[in-house]
Design an enzyme around this catalytic site. Structure first.
Site, mmCIF file in Angstrom:
data_model
loop_
_atom_site.group_PDB
_atom_site.id
_atom_site.type_symbol
_atom_site.label_atom_id
_atom_site.label_comp_id
_atom_site.label_asym_id
_atom_site.label_seq_id
_atom_site.Cartn_x
_atom_site.Cartn_y
_atom_site.Cartn_z
ATOM 1 N N LYS A 96 -10.759 2.291 14.645
ATOM 2 C CA LYS A 96 -9.695 3.613 14.534
ATOM 3 C C LYS A 96 -9.490 3.930 15.920
ATOM 4 C CE LYS A 96 -10.637 4.578 9.634
ATOM 5 N NZ LYS A 96 -8.986 4.453 9.327
ATOM 6 N N ARG A 170 -11.401 -1.394 -0.198
ATOM 7 C CA ARG A 170 -10.986 -2.274 -1.393
ATOM 8 C C ARG A 170 -12.085 -3.443 -1.391
ATOM 9 N NH1 ARG A 170 -5.257 -3.086 1.400
ATOM 10 N NH2 ARG A 170 -5.654 -0.976 2.004
HETATM 11 N N1 BES Z 1 -10.826 5.521 4.707
HETATM 12 C C1 BES Z 1 -9.414 4.998 5.339
HETATM 13 C C2 BES Z 1 -8.364 5.751 4.596
HETATM 14 C C3 BES Z 1 -7.914 7.180 5.257
HETATM 15 C C4 BES Z 1 -7.205 7.099 6.385
HETATM 16 C C5 BES Z 1 -8.091 8.189 4.665
HETATM 17 C C6 BES Z 1 -6.935 8.151 6.951
HETATM 18 C C7 BES Z 1 -7.954 9.301 5.360
HETATM 19 C C8 BES Z 1 -7.190 9.519 6.233
HETATM 20 C C9 BES Z 1 -9.421 3.505 4.854
HETATM 21 O O1 BES Z 1 -10.471 2.558 4.739
HETATM 22 C C10 BES Z 1 -8.556 2.885 5.701
HETATM 23 O O2 BES Z 1 -8.662 2.770 6.961
HETATM 24 N N2 BES Z 1 -7.178 2.318 5.270
HETATM 25 C C11 BES Z 1 -6.310 1.766 6.215
HETATM 26 C C12 BES Z 1 -5.917 0.481 5.434
HETATM 27 C C13 BES Z 1 -4.753 -0.211 6.459
HETATM 28 C C14 BES Z 1 -5.767 -0.939 7.222
HETATM 29 C C15 BES Z 1 -4.032 -1.346 5.310
HETATM 30 C C16 BES Z 1 -5.219 2.802 6.375
HETATM 31 O O3 BES Z 1 -4.883 3.576 5.362
HETATM 32 O O4 BES Z 1 -4.715 2.881 7.365
HETATM 33 MN MN MN Z 2 -10.889 1.922 6.641
#
Ligand code: BES
Ligand code: MN
Ligand code: ZN
Length: 312
Positions: A96, A170
């Site tokens: 990230k 997931r």
């Molecule tokens: N924990 C995150 C979701 C999230 C992102 C919650 C920002 C709150 C704020 C999750 O694990 C994630 O990173 N999801 C990705 C999925 C994508 C790579 C398909 C997302 O939502 O960007």
């Molecule tokens: Mn994630």
């Protein structure tokens, strides 16, 4: 309880810490039985998907199982809750951006809400059986970490191509959702800070809800508005499923840039065919950013009221 757990920093709140909290709760109440599976036990169960998430971390992953027996009826089937317990989500090798990454300590708020709900359930002495399962892991990059393109085998036997290691929620949930089949659940509700797309869609007021059983979805929507803990349904339509097609495995772990909350739920739906299931994506509602930064404790009130209305 859910807010305090959510606010704890990830150097304190590890998967093992979450397991210890559950064990401690269990030791205080005769109606609870608590078990925390370690990586070796999960390997034996074939949880290759869950284990792939924590593989880059020194912190051991845990599957925490809290069984509450409140029904005196013989053979009364349980209501099952499943919580995402990523104690820190760096994204893994699909790292990230740095700005705001501290907020990914909240990525265990699904687990926190499930533990909070179980605290309430034992105090209310609800006359039903409930099983709470928490899939706990830390998502870190390292030389041992899962890489984009890696293929893993889930407990269900389905193979998964991990195209993005940041879609890890997931991956831990799918094995927990297969694990809970053994309880022959009345319903299963999973709670997860799963997608940024849920924040983009609903902001911080409404949790996203997707379900394979419309009466369950309708009940949760009604209770959400009654409890000021709103959830709103998105379509779990067949038409989205092909976005998860993979050339190298049964399913890919991401569905591309569009409809992210729906494709995440479509992924989970491949593992929930044997029971009535609802998914709550609480990425927007479980914590606030900015000056009010902190966990909200949602959706504990929605879950507790749902359970309070059920019969053994
Ligand atoms: N924990 C995150 C979701 C999230 C992102 C919650 C920002 C709150 C704020 C999750 O694990 C994630 O990173 N999801 C990705 C999925 C994508 C790579 C398909 C997302 O939502 O960007
Ligand atoms: Mn994630
Ligand atoms: Zn996450």
């Amino acid at each position: 309880v859910a807010r305090e757990l959510g606010n704890l920093p990830a150097n304190i709140c590890t998967p093992t810490y979450l397991a210890e909290q559950a064990v401690q709760l269990g030791s205080k109440h005769k109606s609870l039985k608590v078990q925390a599976l370690n990586e070796k036990q999960m390997l034996k169960l074939g949880m290759g998907s869950l284990l792939s998430v924590g593989h880059g971390s020194l912190q051991e992953s845990r599957l925490i199982v809290i069984e509450y027996k409140g029904s005196s009826k013989a053979g009364s089937k349980p209501y099952v809750l499943v919580g995402k317990g990523i104690t820190f989500d760096t994204g893994g090798i699909s790292l990230k951006p740095g700005a705001g990454m501290d907020e990914m300590k909240f990525d265990m708020c699904g687990a926190a809400s499930v533990i909070g709900t179980m605290n309430a359930v034992v105090e209310l002495q609800l006359p039903i059986n409930i099983v709470a399962v928490i899939a706990a892991a830390e998502n870190m990059p390292s030389d041992r970490a899962t890489k984009p393109g890696d293929v893993v085998t889930s407990m269900s036997g389905q193979t998964i191509e991990i195209l993005n290691t940041d879609a890890e929620g997931r991956l831990v949930l799918c094995d927990a959702l297969t694990y809970v089949e053994r309880f022959h659940p009345k319903t299963v509700i999973d709670v997860a800070t799963l997608t940024g797309a849920a924040v983009a869609t609903f902001g911080d007021y409404t949790s996203a809800l997707l379900s394979n059983h419309d009466p369950l979805a309708r009940e949760l929507i009604e209770i959400g508005s009654h409890m000021l803990d709103q959830a709103w349904q998105l379509p779990l339509a067949e038409e989205y499923q092909s976005l998860l097609d993979s050339n190298f495995a049964d399913i890919a772990n991401i569905g591309g840039p569009r409809a992210g909350t729906i494709t995440a739920a479509c992924f989970l739906s491949r593992f929930t065919k044997k029971y009535h299931w609802a998914h709550l994506d609480i990425a927007g509602t479980a914590w606030l950013s900015g000056a009010q930064k902190g966990a909200t404790g949602r959706p504990v009130s929605l879950l507790v009221e749902y359970l309070r209305r059920q019969k053994a």
